[in-house]
Design a protein around this motif. Sequence first.
Motif, PDB file in Angstrom:
ATOM      1  N   ARG A  65       0.855  -1.191   0.000  1.00 10.44           N
ATOM      2  CA  ARG A  65       0.000   0.000   0.000  1.00 10.44           C
ATOM      3  C   ARG A  65       0.883   1.231   0.000  1.00 10.44           C
ATOM      4  O   ARG A  65       1.940   1.248   0.639  1.00 10.44           O
ATOM      5  N   ILE A  66       0.438   2.273  -0.703  1.00  5.05           N
ATOM      6  CA  ILE A  66       1.192   3.525  -0.730  1.00  5.05           C
ATOM      7  C   ILE A  66       1.041   4.223   0.626  1.00  5.05           C
ATOM      8  O   ILE A  66      -0.071   4.389   1.125  1.00  5.05           O
ATOM      9  N   VAL A  67       2.208   4.617   1.199  1.00  2.00           N
ATOM     10  CA  VAL A  67       2.155   5.352   2.471  1.00  2.00           C
ATOM     11  C   VAL A  67       2.698   6.778   2.335  1.00  2.00           C
ATOM     12  O   VAL A  67       2.574   7.571   3.270  1.00  2.00           O
ATOM     13  N   ALA A  68       3.302   7.104   1.187  1.00  2.39           N
ATOM     14  CA  ALA A  68       3.741   8.491   0.949  1.00  2.39           C
ATOM     15  C   ALA A  68       3.865   8.693  -0.554  1.00  2.39           C
ATOM     16  O   ALA A  68       4.200   7.758  -1.293  1.00  2.39           O
ATOM     17  N   VAL A  69       3.592   9.919  -1.018  1.00  2.00           N
ATOM     18  CA  VAL A  69       3.578  10.225  -2.454  1.00  2.00           C
ATOM     19  C   VAL A  69       4.522  11.395  -2.726  1.00  2.00           C
ATOM     20  O   VAL A  69       4.443  12.430  -2.055  1.00  2.00           O
ATOM     21  N   GLY A  70       5.434  11.235  -3.693  1.00  2.00           N
ATOM     22  CA  GLY A  70       6.385  12.291  -4.045  1.00  2.00           C
ATOM     23  C   GLY A  70       5.696  13.528  -4.608  1.00  2.00           C
ATOM     24  O   GLY A  70       4.608  13.427  -5.190  1.00  2.00           O
ATOM     25  N   ASP A  71       6.381  14.686  -4.480  1.00  2.00           N
ATOM     26  CA  ASP A  71       5.789  15.983  -4.864  1.00  2.00           C
ATOM     27  C   ASP A  71       5.366  16.055  -6.329  1.00  2.00           C
ATOM     28  O   ASP A  71       4.402  16.728  -6.672  1.00  2.00           O
ATOM     29  N   ALA A  72       6.115  15.372  -7.218  1.00  2.00           N
ATOM     30  CA  ALA A  72       5.836  15.505  -8.648  1.00  2.00           C
ATOM     31  C   ALA A  72       4.850  14.452  -9.152  1.00  2.00           C
ATOM     32  O   ALA A  72       4.541  14.401 -10.340  1.00  2.00           O
ATOM     33  N   VAL A  73       4.383  13.578  -8.255  1.00  2.00           N
ATOM     34  CA  VAL A  73       3.494  12.485  -8.672  1.00  2.00           C
ATOM     35  C   VAL A  73       2.048  12.965  -8.648  1.00  2.00           C
ATOM     36  O   VAL A  73       1.595  13.527  -7.656  1.00  2.00           O
ATOM     37  N   GLN A  74       1.352  12.719  -9.765  1.00  2.00           N
ATOM     38  CA  GLN A  74      -0.046  13.158  -9.870  1.00  2.00           C
ATOM     39  C   GLN A  74      -0.987  11.967  -9.771  1.00  2.00           C
ATOM     40  O   GLN A  74      -0.680  10.883 -10.281  1.00  2.00           O
ATOM     41  N   GLY A  75      -2.128  12.181  -9.171  1.00  2.00           N
ATOM     42  CA  GLY A  75      -3.217  11.201  -9.235  1.00  2.00           C
ATOM     43  C   GLY A  75      -3.012   9.938  -8.410  1.00  2.00           C
ATOM     44  O   GLY A  75      -3.687   8.947  -8.653  1.00  2.00           O
ATOM     45  N   ARG A  76      -2.088   9.959  -7.471  1.00  2.72           N
ATOM     46  CA  ARG A  76      -1.889   8.778  -6.621  1.00  2.72           C
ATOM     47  C   ARG A  76      -2.133   9.191  -5.177  1.00  2.72           C
ATOM     48  O   ARG A  76      -1.935  10.361  -4.831  1.00  2.72           O
ATOM     49  N   ALA A  77      -2.562   8.244  -4.354  1.00  2.00           N
ATOM     50  CA  ALA A  77      -2.952   8.620  -2.992  1.00  2.00           C
ATOM     51  C   ALA A  77      -2.460   7.621  -1.960  1.00  2.00           C
ATOM     52  O   ALA A  77      -2.320   6.423  -2.255  1.00  2.00           O
ATOM     53  N   VAL A  78      -2.216   8.129  -0.777  1.00  2.00           N
ATOM     54  CA  VAL A  78      -1.868   7.276   0.365  1.00  2.00           C
ATOM     55  C   VAL A  78      -3.024   6.291   0.589  1.00  2.00           C
ATOM     56  O   VAL A  78      -4.193   6.663   0.494  1.00  2.00           O
ATOM     57  N   GLY A  79      -2.674   5.042   0.847  1.00  2.00           N
ATOM     58  CA  GLY A  79      -3.696   4.018   1.097  1.00  2.00           C
ATOM     59  C   GLY A  79      -3.967   3.142  -0.119  1.00  2.00           C
ATOM     60  O   GLY A  79      -4.562   2.078   0.008  1.00  2.00           O
ATOM     61  N   GLU A  80      -3.534   3.608  -1.300  1.00  2.06           N
ATOM     62  CA  GLU A  80      -3.816   2.855  -2.531  1.00  2.06           C
ATOM     63  C   GLU A  80      -3.086   1.498  -2.511  1.00  2.06           C
ATOM     64  O   GLU A  80      -1.909   1.416  -2.179  1.00  2.06           O
ATOM     65  N   ARG A  81      -3.838   0.465  -2.895  1.00  6.12           N
ATOM     66  CA  ARG A  81      -3.285  -0.895  -2.969  1.00  6.12           C
ATOM     67  C   ARG A  81      -2.539  -1.032  -4.300  1.00  6.12           C
ATOM     68  O   ARG A  81      -3.064  -0.651  -5.354  1.00  6.12           O
ATOM     69  N   VAL A  82      -1.310  -1.548  -4.259  1.00  2.00           N
ATOM     70  CA  VAL A  82      -0.489  -1.593  -5.479  1.00  2.00           C
ATOM     71  C   VAL A  82       0.240  -2.925  -5.630  1.00  2.00           C
ATOM     72  O   VAL A  82       0.417  -3.676  -4.663  1.00  2.00           O
ATOM     73  N   VAL A  83       0.670  -3.176  -6.864  1.00  5.30           N
ATOM     74  CA  VAL A  83       1.602  -4.267  -7.147  1.00  5.30           C
ATOM     75  C   VAL A  83       2.784  -3.642  -7.881  1.00  5.30           C
ATOM     76  O   VAL A  83       2.607  -2.757  -8.723  1.00  5.30           O
ATOM     77  N   ILE A  84       3.989  -4.082  -7.512  1.00  3.44           N
ATOM     78  CA  ILE A  84       5.198  -3.433  -8.017  1.00  3.44           C
ATOM     79  C   ILE A  84       5.737  -4.150  -9.257  1.00  3.44           C
ATOM     80  O   ILE A  84       5.894  -5.382  -9.253  1.00  3.44           O
ATOM     81  N   GLU A  85       6.006  -3.368 -10.303  1.00  2.00           N
ATOM     82  CA  GLU A  85       6.700  -3.890 -11.489  1.00  2.00           C
ATOM     83  C   GLU A  85       8.191  -3.677 -11.221  1.00  2.00           C
ATOM     84  O   GLU A  85       8.669  -2.536 -11.218  1.00  2.00           O
ATOM     85  N   PRO A  86       8.951  -4.750 -11.009  1.00  2.00           N
ATOM     86  CA  PRO A  86      10.290  -4.585 -10.435  1.00  2.00           C
ATOM     87  C   PRO A  86      11.428  -4.534 -11.449  1.00  2.00           C
ATOM     88  O   PRO A  86      12.546  -4.957 -11.143  1.00  2.00           O
ATOM     89  N   ASN A  87      11.179  -4.040 -12.639  1.00  2.00           N
ATOM     90  CA  ASN A  87      12.244  -3.853 -13.628  1.00  2.00           C
ATOM     91  C   ASN A  87      12.106  -2.461 -14.194  1.00  2.00           C
ATOM     92  O   ASN A  87      11.077  -2.139 -14.796  1.00  2.00           O
ATOM     93  N   TYR A  88      13.151  -1.633 -13.981  1.00  2.00           N
ATOM     94  CA  TYR A  88      13.083  -0.239 -14.397  1.00  2.00           C
ATOM     95  C   TYR A  88      14.004  -0.024 -15.602  1.00  2.00           C
ATOM     96  O   TYR A  88      15.219   0.021 -15.463  1.00  2.00           O
ATOM     97  N   PRO A  89      13.421   0.091 -16.812  1.00  2.00           N
ATOM     98  CA  PRO A  89      14.249   0.310 -18.003  1.00  2.00           C
ATOM     99  C   PRO A  89      14.745   1.756 -18.061  1.00  2.00           C
ATOM    100  O   PRO A  89      14.157   2.635 -17.432  1.00  2.00           O
TER     101      PRO A  89
END
Length: 323
Positions: A65-89
């Motif tokens: 779950r998201i517990v903090a959101v960076g300043d430049a990130v739009q449309g995401r919120a604390v509490g949101e349930r997520v799955v991580i894509e673990p490869n960053y091209p």
Amino acid sequence: MRAALLVGPKELKLVEDWPEPELSPESVIVEMTGLGICGSDLAVWSGQRPPDSFPWIIGHEATGRIVAVGDAVQGRAVGERVVIEPNYPCGVCSSCRRGRTSTCVNRLAVGINTPGLLRERAAVPAGFAWPAPAAISDEDLVCVEPVAVAHSAVQTSGLAAGGDCLVVGAGAQGLFVCQLALGMGADVSVIEPQPARLALAQELGARTALPDAEFPLVFETSGSSGGVLSALRLVEPGGTVILIGIPHTEIPVPIASLVRRQVHVIGSIIYDHPSGFERTLDLLSARETRPGTILGEPFGLGSAQEAMSSAGSFAGKSWISFG
Ligand SMILES: [Zn+2]
Ligand SMILES: [Zn+2]
């Protein structure tokens, strides 16, 4: 926070005071809820594919779950349930520019060449923390990443309803390929030396391959030399072998036989960003494929060492619940 550190080959140590992740403007902080264990984690843990330095944090198939959101990130919120894509091209190399991020030469692979997720919280680039559709259960969500790997391989193969294929190896990756191929109405045979894993594949609807039967399409998921050589031997003339498992030793391949039989050999590594996760989340939202059914009983973070040492022989998928 708590983290399970790899302090040497096959040696995980739980610490209580690991530093909290730093939130950058483009990232979110994810508090982990579940983490699947796969072959590449085992390869790092066991020393087959050692990290650059110790201590190291393994693990890449995580939900949270998201517990903090960076300043430049739009449309995401604390509490949101997520799955991580673990490869960053990198987004700029020639593979990335062609949309083939899976072969990015600068790819950051979480738990492999950038610190992993076997800890309570981690910073994740916002575009790689996918909002989890409500229709996907927590157990199915833990399997999204390895199912994306299997899905990409199945799509590459061109398999369709009524098609015939062999899956070599019934570890978790083999079982996910079986589930996807069966789900699309294909005929699926399997070979696997370990009886409990073979039984699980049969429960899903795959059949045991008849000795020396040949197949137009073979998925190799074990990464073992026996598995690779079986896959190359059991493919029909003119057929295709999709290699998914990654061997950690050189394997002598009978090239002349492949030439004479006009065999197509295709490597398949992970999935492209963002289409791989997008398609897999759509597929699992339909709830026709239920990958979470192969999960075993979860281990706690404090039992991560036990989870790793038993995963190599477990029938099904091992995982950690952060509970
Ligand atoms: Zn994995
Ligand atoms: Zn790249």
